[in-house]
Design a protein around this motif. Structure first.
Motif, short mmCIF file in Angstrom:
data_model
loop_
_atom_site.label_atom_id
_atom_site.label_comp_id
_atom_site.label_asym_id
_atom_site.label_seq_id
_atom_site.Cartn_x
_atom_site.Cartn_y
_atom_site.Cartn_z
N GLY A 128 31.70 22.47 45.57
CA GLY A 128 32.14 23.72 46.19
C GLY A 128 31.90 23.77 47.68
O GLY A 128 30.89 23.29 48.19
N GLU A 129 32.88 24.36 48.36
CA GLU A 129 32.66 24.64 49.79
C GLU A 129 31.80 25.88 49.89
O GLU A 129 32.12 26.92 49.31
CB GLU A 129 34.01 24.88 50.49
CG GLU A 129 33.84 25.18 51.96
CD GLU A 129 35.15 25.57 52.63
OE1 GLU A 129 35.87 24.67 53.11
OE2 GLU A 129 35.45 26.78 52.66
N LEU A 130 30.69 25.76 50.61
CA LEU A 130 29.75 26.88 50.73
C LEU A 130 29.80 27.41 52.16
O LEU A 130 29.58 26.65 53.11
CB LEU A 130 28.34 26.40 50.40
CG LEU A 130 27.30 27.49 50.18
CD1 LEU A 130 27.49 28.17 48.83
CD2 LEU A 130 25.88 26.92 50.27
N ALA A 150 25.82 33.85 51.45
CA ALA A 150 26.63 32.66 51.15
C ALA A 150 27.69 33.00 50.11
O ALA A 150 27.51 33.90 49.29
CB ALA A 150 25.75 31.52 50.64
N SER A 151 28.79 32.26 50.17
CA SER A 151 29.82 32.35 49.13
C SER A 151 30.36 30.94 48.90
O SER A 151 30.27 30.06 49.77
CB SER A 151 30.94 33.29 49.57
OG SER A 151 31.52 32.82 50.76
N THR A 152 30.90 30.71 47.71
CA THR A 152 31.29 29.35 47.32
C THR A 152 32.67 29.32 46.67
O THR A 152 33.12 30.34 46.14
CB THR A 152 30.23 28.77 46.35
OG1 THR A 152 30.55 27.43 46.04
CG2 THR A 152 30.14 29.56 45.04
N THR A 153 33.26 28.14 46.68
CA THR A 153 34.56 27.98 45.99
C THR A 153 34.38 27.41 44.58
O THR A 153 35.31 27.41 43.79
CB THR A 153 35.49 27.05 46.79
OG1 THR A 153 34.83 25.79 46.97
CG2 THR A 153 35.85 27.64 48.14
N LYS A 154 33.19 26.84 44.28
CA LYS A 154 32.87 26.34 42.94
C LYS A 154 31.42 26.68 42.63
O LYS A 154 30.62 26.79 43.57
CB LYS A 154 33.00 24.80 42.88
CG LYS A 154 34.40 24.28 42.95
CD LYS A 154 34.39 22.75 42.87
CE LYS A 154 35.77 22.20 43.23
NZ LYS A 154 35.71 20.80 43.66
N CYS A 155 31.10 26.76 41.36
CA CYS A 155 29.72 27.07 40.98
C CYS A 155 28.77 25.99 41.54
O CYS A 155 29.01 24.79 41.36
CB CYS A 155 29.60 27.13 39.46
SG CYS A 155 27.93 27.48 38.92
N PRO A 316 31.89 31.38 42.28
CA PRO A 316 32.94 31.89 43.17
C PRO A 316 33.10 33.40 42.95
O PRO A 316 33.01 33.87 41.81
CB PRO A 316 34.20 31.13 42.71
CG PRO A 316 33.68 29.92 42.02
CD PRO A 316 32.35 30.28 41.43
N GLY A 317 33.30 34.15 44.01
CA GLY A 317 33.47 35.61 43.89
C GLY A 317 32.15 36.36 44.04
O GLY A 317 32.14 37.55 44.31
#
Ligand code: BGC
Length: 331
Positions: A128-130, A150-155, A316-317
Protein backbone atom coordinates in the motif's frame (compact mmCIF):
# COMPACT_ATOMS: atom_id res chain seq x y z
CA UNK A 1 12.84 19.35 -2.98
CA UNK A 2 15.58 17.26 -1.40
CA UNK A 3 17.30 19.90 0.69
CA UNK A 4 17.76 19.27 4.39
CA UNK A 5 16.39 22.13 6.40
CA UNK A 6 16.30 23.17 10.05
CA UNK A 7 13.17 24.75 11.47
CA UNK A 8 13.10 26.49 14.84
CA UNK A 9 9.94 26.91 16.92
CA UNK A 10 9.88 29.25 19.93
CA UNK A 11 7.33 29.95 22.63
CA UNK A 12 6.69 32.89 24.94
CA UNK A 13 8.54 31.16 27.83
CA UNK A 14 11.87 31.09 25.96
CA UNK A 15 11.59 27.40 25.10
CA UNK A 16 12.99 26.52 21.69
CA UNK A 17 12.80 23.34 19.63
CA UNK A 18 14.63 22.57 16.38
CA UNK A 19 13.36 20.13 13.79
CA UNK A 20 14.43 18.92 10.39
CA UNK A 21 12.61 17.65 7.32
CA UNK A 22 15.34 14.92 7.25
CA UNK A 23 13.49 12.09 8.98
CA UNK A 24 10.99 14.64 10.37
CA UNK A 25 13.58 14.69 13.16
CA UNK A 26 13.49 16.50 16.49
CA UNK A 27 17.02 17.93 16.71
CA UNK A 28 17.06 20.04 19.84
CA UNK A 29 14.94 21.17 22.80
CA UNK A 30 16.20 23.96 25.03
CA UNK A 31 14.73 25.67 28.08
CA UNK A 32 15.97 28.23 30.56
CA UNK A 33 16.83 26.57 33.87
CA UNK A 34 18.03 29.00 36.54
CA UNK A 35 18.93 31.53 33.88
CA UNK A 36 20.93 29.08 31.77
CA UNK A 37 19.99 27.37 28.52
CA UNK A 38 19.64 23.63 29.06
CA UNK A 39 19.53 21.10 26.18
CA UNK A 40 17.06 18.34 26.98
CA UNK A 41 17.50 15.88 24.09
CA UNK A 42 20.47 14.19 22.46
CA UNK A 43 21.63 15.24 19.01
CA UNK A 44 24.57 15.47 16.59
CA UNK A 45 26.58 18.41 15.32
CA UNK A 46 25.88 18.03 11.61
CA UNK A 47 23.63 16.22 9.12
CA UNK A 48 26.66 14.11 8.09
CA UNK A 49 26.83 12.79 11.64
CA UNK A 50 23.07 12.24 11.79
CA UNK A 51 23.41 10.09 8.67
CA UNK A 52 26.22 8.04 10.22
CA UNK A 53 24.52 7.18 13.51
CA UNK A 54 22.12 4.29 13.86
CA UNK A 55 20.51 5.29 17.16
CA UNK A 56 17.53 7.02 15.45
CA UNK A 57 18.23 10.22 17.45
CA UNK A 58 15.01 12.27 17.54
CA UNK A 59 13.74 10.66 14.34
CA UNK A 60 10.22 9.92 13.21
CA UNK A 61 10.25 6.15 13.02
CA UNK A 62 8.05 4.21 10.58
CA UNK A 63 6.34 2.65 8.71
CA UNK A 64 6.46 0.24 11.62
CA UNK A 65 8.41 1.26 14.74
CA UNK A 66 10.17 -1.45 16.75
CA UNK A 67 10.57 -5.03 15.57
CA UNK A 68 8.72 -7.33 13.22
CA UNK A 69 9.99 -10.88 13.75
CA UNK A 70 11.55 -12.54 10.68
CA UNK A 71 10.70 -9.42 8.66
CA UNK A 72 7.52 -10.96 7.36
CA UNK A 73 3.81 -10.39 7.63
CA UNK A 74 0.66 -12.06 6.36
CA UNK A 75 -2.39 -10.04 5.46
CA UNK A 76 -5.61 -11.63 4.25
CA UNK A 77 -3.79 -14.81 3.22
CA UNK A 78 -1.05 -12.94 1.37
CA UNK A 79 2.57 -13.19 2.47
CA UNK A 80 4.83 -10.12 2.41
CA UNK A 81 8.61 -10.37 2.86
CA UNK A 82 9.87 -7.12 4.38
CA UNK A 83 13.39 -5.70 4.30
CA UNK A 84 15.30 -7.08 7.29
CA UNK A 85 17.83 -4.75 8.90
CA UNK A 86 18.61 -6.36 12.26
CA UNK A 87 19.60 -9.95 11.59
CA UNK A 88 16.54 -11.67 10.18
CA UNK A 89 14.18 -9.16 11.80
CA UNK A 90 13.01 -5.75 10.79
CA UNK A 91 13.69 -2.82 13.15
CA UNK A 92 12.08 0.62 12.83
CA UNK A 93 10.70 0.21 9.32
CA UNK A 94 13.66 -1.37 7.48
CA UNK A 95 16.97 -0.23 5.97
CA UNK A 96 15.45 2.87 4.48
CA UNK A 97 12.82 3.75 7.08
CA UNK A 98 11.01 7.07 7.45
CA UNK A 99 13.91 8.35 9.60
CA UNK A 100 16.14 8.48 6.52
CA UNK A 101 13.70 10.16 4.11
CA UNK A 102 13.49 13.79 3.22
CA UNK A 103 9.97 14.88 4.13
CA UNK A 104 8.10 17.75 2.54
CA UNK A 105 7.44 20.78 4.73
CA UNK A 106 3.68 21.08 4.30
CA UNK A 107 3.07 24.03 6.61
CA UNK A 108 5.10 26.09 9.01
CA UNK A 109 4.43 28.86 11.52
CA UNK A 110 6.10 30.30 14.66
CA UNK A 111 4.97 27.40 16.85
CA UNK A 112 4.08 24.58 14.48
CA UNK A 113 5.47 22.62 11.57
CA UNK A 114 3.92 19.77 9.58
CA UNK A 115 6.02 17.34 7.55
CA UNK A 116 4.51 15.09 4.86
CA UNK A 117 5.76 11.89 3.26
CA UNK A 118 4.45 9.50 0.63
CA UNK A 119 5.73 5.97 1.17
CA UNK A 120 5.15 4.05 -2.07
CA UNK A 121 3.41 0.69 -2.38
CA UNK A 122 6.13 -1.91 -1.63
CA UNK A 123 8.36 0.48 0.36
CA UNK A 124 10.62 -1.77 2.53
CA UNK A 125 8.27 -4.61 1.54
CA UNK A 126 5.08 -3.10 3.00
CA UNK A 127 1.86 -3.17 0.98
CA UNK A 128 0.00 0.00 0.00
CA UNK A 129 0.95 3.57 -0.68
CA UNK A 130 0.98 5.30 2.70
CA UNK A 131 0.48 9.05 2.95
CA UNK A 132 1.80 10.32 6.27
CA UNK A 133 2.02 13.60 8.12
CA UNK A 134 3.99 14.28 11.29
CA UNK A 135 3.40 17.60 12.97
CA UNK A 136 5.13 19.26 15.90
CA UNK A 137 3.49 22.02 17.94
CA UNK A 138 5.24 23.96 20.69
CA UNK A 139 2.69 25.50 23.08
CA UNK A 140 3.16 28.46 25.40
CA UNK A 141 2.88 26.16 28.41
CA UNK A 142 5.94 24.16 27.35
CA UNK A 143 4.31 21.22 25.65
CA UNK A 144 5.69 19.61 22.52
CA UNK A 145 2.73 17.95 20.81
CA UNK A 146 3.54 15.42 18.10
CA UNK A 147 0.69 14.25 15.88
CA UNK A 148 0.66 11.60 13.18
CA UNK A 149 -1.92 11.09 10.45
CA UNK A 150 -1.84 8.46 7.74
CA UNK A 151 -3.97 6.86 5.05
CA UNK A 152 -3.27 3.87 2.83
CA UNK A 153 -4.30 2.30 -0.46
CA UNK A 154 -3.93 -1.29 0.90
CA UNK A 155 -4.16 -2.82 4.34
CA UNK A 156 -0.78 -2.34 6.05
CA UNK A 157 0.60 -2.26 9.61
CA UNK A 158 1.43 1.28 10.79
CA UNK A 159 3.29 2.26 13.96
CA UNK A 160 4.73 5.78 13.95
CA UNK A 161 6.68 7.20 16.85
CA UNK A 162 9.34 9.69 17.83
CA UNK A 163 12.75 8.43 18.91
CA UNK A 164 14.04 11.40 20.94
CA UNK A 165 16.46 10.50 23.72
CA UNK A 166 15.92 12.71 26.76
CA UNK A 167 18.59 13.82 29.17
CA UNK A 168 16.97 16.39 31.42
CA UNK A 169 20.30 17.16 33.15
CA UNK A 170 21.48 18.92 30.01
CA UNK A 171 23.73 16.14 28.72
CA UNK A 172 26.17 16.74 31.59
CA UNK A 173 25.69 13.27 33.10
CA UNK A 174 24.19 10.00 31.92
CA UNK A 175 20.53 9.38 32.74
CA UNK A 176 21.15 6.74 35.40
CA UNK A 177 20.26 9.15 38.23
CA UNK A 178 17.04 10.30 36.50
CA UNK A 179 13.80 8.97 37.97
CA UNK A 180 11.13 7.41 35.79
CA UNK A 181 7.52 6.48 36.38
CA UNK A 182 5.47 4.51 33.83
CA UNK A 183 1.78 3.91 34.44
CA UNK A 184 1.68 0.32 33.28
CA UNK A 185 0.67 -2.92 34.97
CA UNK A 186 2.15 -5.18 32.29
CA UNK A 187 5.35 -5.35 30.28
CA UNK A 188 6.45 -7.51 27.40
CA UNK A 189 9.39 -9.87 27.96
CA UNK A 190 11.80 -10.07 25.02
CA UNK A 191 14.72 -12.22 23.92
CA UNK A 192 18.25 -10.93 23.27
CA UNK A 193 17.11 -9.72 19.82
CA UNK A 194 14.28 -7.68 21.30
CA UNK A 195 11.62 -10.05 19.97
CA UNK A 196 8.69 -10.74 22.33
CA UNK A 197 9.27 -14.23 23.72
CA UNK A 198 6.29 -14.62 26.02
CA UNK A 199 2.93 -13.08 26.75
CA UNK A 200 2.54 -9.82 28.66
CA UNK A 201 3.70 -10.24 32.25
CA UNK A 202 2.74 -8.43 35.43
CA UNK A 203 5.36 -5.72 36.11
CA UNK A 204 5.98 -7.13 39.57
CA UNK A 205 7.66 -10.09 37.89
CA UNK A 206 11.35 -9.67 37.21
CA UNK A 207 11.46 -6.34 39.04
CA UNK A 208 10.06 -4.36 36.08
CA UNK A 209 7.67 -2.21 38.13
CA UNK A 210 7.89 1.50 37.29
CA UNK A 211 4.54 2.55 38.74
CA UNK A 212 6.27 4.71 41.35
CA UNK A 213 9.10 7.09 40.43
CA UNK A 214 12.20 4.92 40.37
CA UNK A 215 15.83 5.87 39.86
CA UNK A 216 16.91 4.29 36.57
CA UNK A 217 20.14 2.82 37.98
CA UNK A 218 18.14 0.91 40.64
CA UNK A 219 19.07 -2.76 40.11
CA UNK A 220 19.44 -1.91 36.42
CA UNK A 221 21.41 -4.96 35.41
CA UNK A 222 20.38 -7.38 38.11
CA UNK A 223 16.87 -8.26 36.90
CA UNK A 224 17.06 -11.18 34.43
CA UNK A 225 14.68 -9.29 32.09
CA UNK A 226 17.03 -6.30 31.92
CA UNK A 227 20.23 -8.36 31.85
CA UNK A 228 19.18 -9.80 28.50
CA UNK A 229 18.83 -6.34 26.96
CA UNK A 230 21.65 -4.54 28.80
CA UNK A 231 19.21 -2.19 30.56
CA UNK A 232 15.61 -1.22 29.91
CA UNK A 233 14.58 -1.95 26.33
CA UNK A 234 11.01 -3.05 26.94
CA UNK A 235 7.48 -2.20 25.95
CA UNK A 236 5.01 -1.38 28.72
CA UNK A 237 1.28 -1.74 28.13
CA UNK A 238 -0.10 1.57 29.38
CA UNK A 239 -2.81 1.77 32.01
CA UNK A 240 -5.27 3.89 30.05
CA UNK A 241 -7.21 4.84 33.20
CA UNK A 242 -4.23 7.07 34.10
CA UNK A 243 -4.00 10.38 32.21
CA UNK A 244 -0.20 10.45 32.17
CA UNK A 245 1.72 7.59 30.54
CA UNK A 246 5.14 8.40 31.98
CA UNK A 247 7.05 10.92 34.04
CA UNK A 248 10.79 11.56 33.85
CA UNK A 249 12.65 13.68 36.44
CA UNK A 250 16.19 15.03 36.07
CA UNK A 251 18.77 14.03 38.65
CA UNK A 252 18.87 17.58 40.05
CA UNK A 253 15.00 17.53 40.17
CA UNK A 254 14.86 20.85 38.31
CA UNK A 255 13.25 19.48 35.13
CA UNK A 256 10.26 17.14 34.91
CA UNK A 257 8.66 15.80 31.75
CA UNK A 258 5.24 14.16 31.52
CA UNK A 259 4.36 12.04 28.50
CA UNK A 260 0.72 11.59 27.48
CA UNK A 261 -0.34 9.65 24.43
CA UNK A 262 -3.16 8.03 22.50
CA UNK A 263 -0.95 4.94 21.92
CA UNK A 264 -1.48 1.73 23.90
CA UNK A 265 2.19 1.12 24.80
CA UNK A 266 5.49 2.80 25.62
CA UNK A 267 8.95 1.42 24.78
CA UNK A 268 11.41 2.39 27.51
CA UNK A 269 14.96 2.29 26.14
CA UNK A 270 17.82 3.48 28.35
CA UNK A 271 20.30 3.94 25.50
CA UNK A 272 22.04 0.62 26.18
CA UNK A 273 23.86 0.69 22.81
CA UNK A 274 24.44 4.44 22.42
CA UNK A 275 28.24 4.24 22.74
CA UNK A 276 30.07 5.85 19.80
CA UNK A 277 27.06 7.85 18.61
CA UNK A 278 28.41 11.32 17.67
CA UNK A 279 27.27 14.04 20.07
CA UNK A 280 26.94 17.76 19.44
CA UNK A 281 30.21 18.64 21.21
CA UNK A 282 32.72 17.03 18.88
CA UNK A 283 32.75 13.80 20.85
CA UNK A 284 30.74 10.62 21.31
CA UNK A 285 27.90 9.68 23.58
CA UNK A 286 28.39 6.81 26.00
CA UNK A 287 25.84 4.13 26.81
CA UNK A 288 22.99 5.48 28.97
CA UNK A 289 23.54 9.07 27.77
CA UNK A 290 19.79 9.43 27.15
CA UNK A 291 16.50 7.61 27.61
CA UNK A 292 13.97 7.15 24.80
CA UNK A 293 10.29 6.94 25.76
CA UNK A 294 8.67 5.76 22.56
CA UNK A 295 4.86 5.72 22.55
CA UNK A 296 3.69 3.09 20.07
CA UNK A 297 1.89 -0.22 19.54
CA UNK A 298 3.46 -3.25 21.19
CA UNK A 299 6.45 -4.61 19.22
CA UNK A 300 5.79 -7.35 16.67
CA UNK A 301 2.04 -6.70 16.95
CA UNK A 302 1.32 -7.96 13.40
CA UNK A 303 2.07 -11.46 14.78
CA UNK A 304 0.06 -11.09 17.99
CA UNK A 305 -3.47 -10.12 17.09
CA UNK A 306 -4.94 -11.08 20.47
CA UNK A 307 -2.91 -8.66 22.57
CA UNK A 308 -5.15 -6.14 24.40
CA UNK A 309 -4.66 -3.10 22.18
CA UNK A 310 -6.36 -1.64 19.07
CA UNK A 311 -5.32 -3.15 15.74
CA UNK A 312 -2.04 -1.91 14.27
CA UNK A 313 -3.39 -2.54 10.76
CA UNK A 314 -4.65 0.43 8.77
CA UNK A 315 -7.28 -0.23 6.09
CA UNK A 316 -8.00 1.86 3.00
CA UNK A 317 -10.64 4.48 3.88
CA UNK A 318 -9.49 4.69 7.52
CA UNK A 319 -7.44 7.53 8.96
CA UNK A 320 -4.57 6.75 11.31
CA UNK A 321 -4.34 9.40 13.99
CA UNK A 322 -2.11 9.29 17.06
CA UNK A 323 -0.63 11.88 19.36
CA UNK A 324 2.23 12.10 21.84
CA UNK A 325 2.62 15.10 24.15
CA UNK A 326 5.77 15.87 26.09
CA UNK A 327 5.04 18.42 28.81
CA UNK A 328 8.03 20.06 30.47
CA UNK A 329 8.05 21.67 33.94
CA UNK A 330 10.87 23.65 35.52
CA UNK A 331 11.15 24.04 39.28
C1 BGC B 1 15.06 -0.24 20.36
C2 BGC B 1 16.48 -0.60 20.71
C3 BGC B 1 17.37 -0.09 19.60
C4 BGC B 1 17.15 1.41 19.49
C5 BGC B 1 17.96 2.04 18.39
C6 BGC B 1 14.95 1.24 20.28
O1 BGC B 1 13.65 1.62 19.97
O2 BGC B 1 14.14 -0.76 21.30
O3 BGC B 1 16.65 -1.98 20.85
O4 BGC B 1 18.71 -0.37 19.86
O5 BGC B 1 15.80 1.68 19.25
O6 BGC B 1 17.81 1.38 17.22
Amino acid sequence: MSVKQIITLKNSQGMKIKLSNWGATWLSCTMQVEGKNRELILGCQSFEQYEQQDAYLGATVGRYANRIANAEIDIAGKHYQLIANQGVNQLHGGKSGFDKKIWKIESQSEQQVTFGLISPDGDQGFPGELKVTASYTLTDDNQVIVEYNASTTKCTPVNLTNHAYFNLDGETNDILAHSLKVNANYYLPVDANGIPCNDLLDVTQDDMDLRQLRVLSDNLLTSPARKITGGYDHAYLLDKSKPVAAQLVSSDKKVTMDVTTSYPALQVYTGNFLANTPNRHNGKYANFAGVALEAQFLPDSPHHLTWPQPSCFLEPGQTYHHQITYQFFIS
